[in-house]
Design an enzyme around this catalytic site. Structure first.
Site, PDB file in Angstrom:
ATOM      1  N   CYS A  37       0.826  -1.208   0.000  1.00  0.00           N
ATOM      2  CA  CYS A  37       0.000   0.000   0.000  1.00  0.00           C
ATOM      3  C   CYS A  37       0.859   1.256   0.000  1.00  0.00           C
ATOM      4  O   CYS A  37       2.039   1.233   0.325  1.00  0.00           O
ATOM      5  CB  CYS A  37      -0.866   0.055   1.273  1.00  0.00           C
ATOM      6  SG  CYS A  37      -1.865  -1.408   1.602  1.00  0.00           S
ATOM      7  N   CYS A  41      -2.763   4.934   2.780  1.00  0.00           N
ATOM      8  CA  CYS A  41      -3.900   4.033   2.557  1.00  0.00           C
ATOM      9  C   CYS A  41      -4.941   4.198   3.669  1.00  0.00           C
ATOM     10  O   CYS A  41      -4.595   4.226   4.858  1.00  0.00           O
ATOM     11  CB  CYS A  41      -3.409   2.588   2.518  1.00  0.00           C
ATOM     12  SG  CYS A  41      -4.733   1.399   2.144  1.00  0.00           S
ATOM     13  N   CYS A  68      -2.648  -3.011  -3.338  1.00  0.00           N
ATOM     14  CA  CYS A  68      -3.893  -2.804  -2.595  1.00  0.00           C
ATOM     15  C   CYS A  68      -4.971  -2.223  -3.515  1.00  0.00           C
ATOM     16  O   CYS A  68      -4.700  -1.330  -4.316  1.00  0.00           O
ATOM     17  CB  CYS A  68      -3.625  -1.851  -1.438  1.00  0.00           C
ATOM     18  SG  CYS A  68      -5.095  -1.335  -0.518  1.00  0.00           S
ATOM     19  N   CYS A  71      -6.015   1.751  -2.005  1.00  0.00           N
ATOM     20  CA  CYS A  71      -5.186   2.945  -2.238  1.00  0.00           C
ATOM     21  C   CYS A  71      -4.508   2.944  -3.610  1.00  0.00           C
ATOM     22  O   CYS A  71      -3.897   3.932  -4.007  1.00  0.00           O
ATOM     23  CB  CYS A  71      -4.135   3.088  -1.138  1.00  0.00           C
ATOM     24  SG  CYS A  71      -2.891   1.777  -1.104  1.00  0.00           S
ATOM     25  N   CYS A 318      32.520  -2.344  -8.564  1.00  0.00           N
ATOM     26  CA  CYS A 318      32.795  -2.118  -9.986  1.00  0.00           C
ATOM     27  C   CYS A 318      31.882  -1.040 -10.564  1.00  0.00           C
ATOM     28  O   CYS A 318      32.174  -0.471 -11.624  1.00  0.00           O
ATOM     29  CB  CYS A 318      32.677  -3.419 -10.774  1.00  0.00           C
ATOM     30  SG  CYS A 318      31.085  -4.245 -10.627  1.00  0.00           S
TER      31      CYS A 318
END
EC number: 2.1.1.63
Length: 363
Positions: A37, A41, A68, A71, A318
């Site tokens: 979420c 939310c 979700c 949301c 690297c």
């Protein structure tokens, strides 16, 4: 660009208070429900121990969470591209399906267009998202001591042969051939830049790579040939140690890695890697710089090959080596990851000593 994540207690309070300043920057995965979420939310707050926080939607999906429905954390990408919305909905509806380009075409989309769109929004293709999620479920089951048949079902493979083939491509041998006495153990864990695989013996780390690196199966097969006993699935103490150090690294707390390493390479290659270990976070070198520093100024191409042969990502940095003009070049984990790692390390540059002072070399 990744920003410095607060600790989980701060993030949980932000979730409880529905702090909008984190919207789109941090997401929460809830282990008890299997969904992720926004921190804003409106659903009832989950228990603190059931929360796992992520910086990207891709990381949530890679960790096995579903979006979700209240949301809608995927809404920004979906609103930007209806094709993405359609494909993500299809993946959510059938997460165990073995998706292919043919399935994408059958839905009326061009695979190359889908590939570019998903890479742009999620830093991974749709097929990679589907495949890694399925394979991860099987890997986790085996790592925790589960049966091969259970791992196969968790990974969504209808046939045992298909599941064994997928693992054989990755580890060079099928799960049924594991003896349980392998010297090296491989394990999978999630990071904000995607899942990574670590291989260690009881004392040192031998390999650390992003799971989607194309050269990973080749690296694992090469490693199995060098070490008696092959590679099994599980977790030794060095893997636990590197996971904790990576948690600190991605949270912006520390770029010091102290997990002992075993480096598999020629004397020249190991000399290059040792030089890489002296590059501090926030600093970069060119291939020419490295060649000069090891006393081989004309060996620029050989240095580039040694840099590319590094199989202990992040720890042997690297990613801190650039082209002669300062451009991003040649990173097996993807140039987008290289840029995000460099961006992250700019926040760590102050007061962080160069890692790699007491590394264990192979005997």
């Amino acid at each position: 660009m990744l920003f410095k994540l607060p600790d989980n207690d701060v993030l949980y309070q932000a979730l409880v208070s529905r702090d909008a300043s984190y919207d789109g920057r941090v997401f929460v995965g809830v282990s008890s429900t299997g969904i992720f979420c926004r921190l804003t939310c409106p659903a009832r707050n989950p228990k603190r121990e059931n929360c796992q926080f992520f910086q990207t939607v891709a990381a949530c999906i890679e960790a096995g969470y579903r979006p979700c429905k209240r949301c809608s954390p995927l809404k920004p990408a979906a609103e930007a591209d209806a094709m993405i919305a359609d494909l993500l909905a299809a993946l959510e509806a059938d997460p165990l399906r073995r998706w292919s380009e043919g399935d994408i075409i059958a839905m009326g989309y061009d695979p190359s267009t889908v590939r570019r769109a998903f890479k742009r929004h999620f830093d991974m293709t749709f097929l990679e998202m589907a495949r890694l999620g399925r394979l991860r479920d099987g890997f986790v089951t085996l790592s925790s001591g589960g049966r091969v048949i259970d791992a196969q079902q968790d990974a969504g493979f209808e046939s045992a042969s298909g599941f064994r083939s997928a693992f054989a491509r990755l580890l060079g041998r099928s799960p049924s051939r594991f003896s349980g006495e392998e010297l090296l153990l491989a394990d999978w864990f999630d990071t904000p830049l995607g899942p990574m695989i670590a291989v260690s013996d009881p004392h040192t780390l031998h390999l650390l790579e992003f799971a989607d690196r194309k050269a990973l199966p080749t690296e694992l097969r090469r490693l199995q040939k060098k070490v008696r006993g092959g590679i099994g699935i599980g977790r030794h103490k060095p893997t636990e140690a590197i996971k904790l150090e990576l948690d600190d690294y991605f949270a912006g707390r520390s770029a010091v890695f102290e997990t002992p390493l075993t480096m598999h390479g020629s004397p020249f290659t190991r000399r290059v890697w040792q030089e890489l270990l002296t590059i501090a976070p926030g600093e970069t070198r060119t291939y020419s710089d490295i060649a000069r520093l090891i006393g081989k100024p004309s060996a620029v191409r050989a240095v580039a090959r040694a840099n590319g042969a590094n199989q202990i990502a992040l720890v042997i940095p690297c990613h801190r080596v650039l082209g002669s003009d300062g451009s991003l070049t040649g990173y097996g984990g993807g140039l987008w990851r290289k840029q995000k790692l460099i961006d992250l390390e700019t926040t760590l540059a102050g007061g962080v000593s160069a890692p790699g002072k007491n590394r264990r070399e192979p005997g």
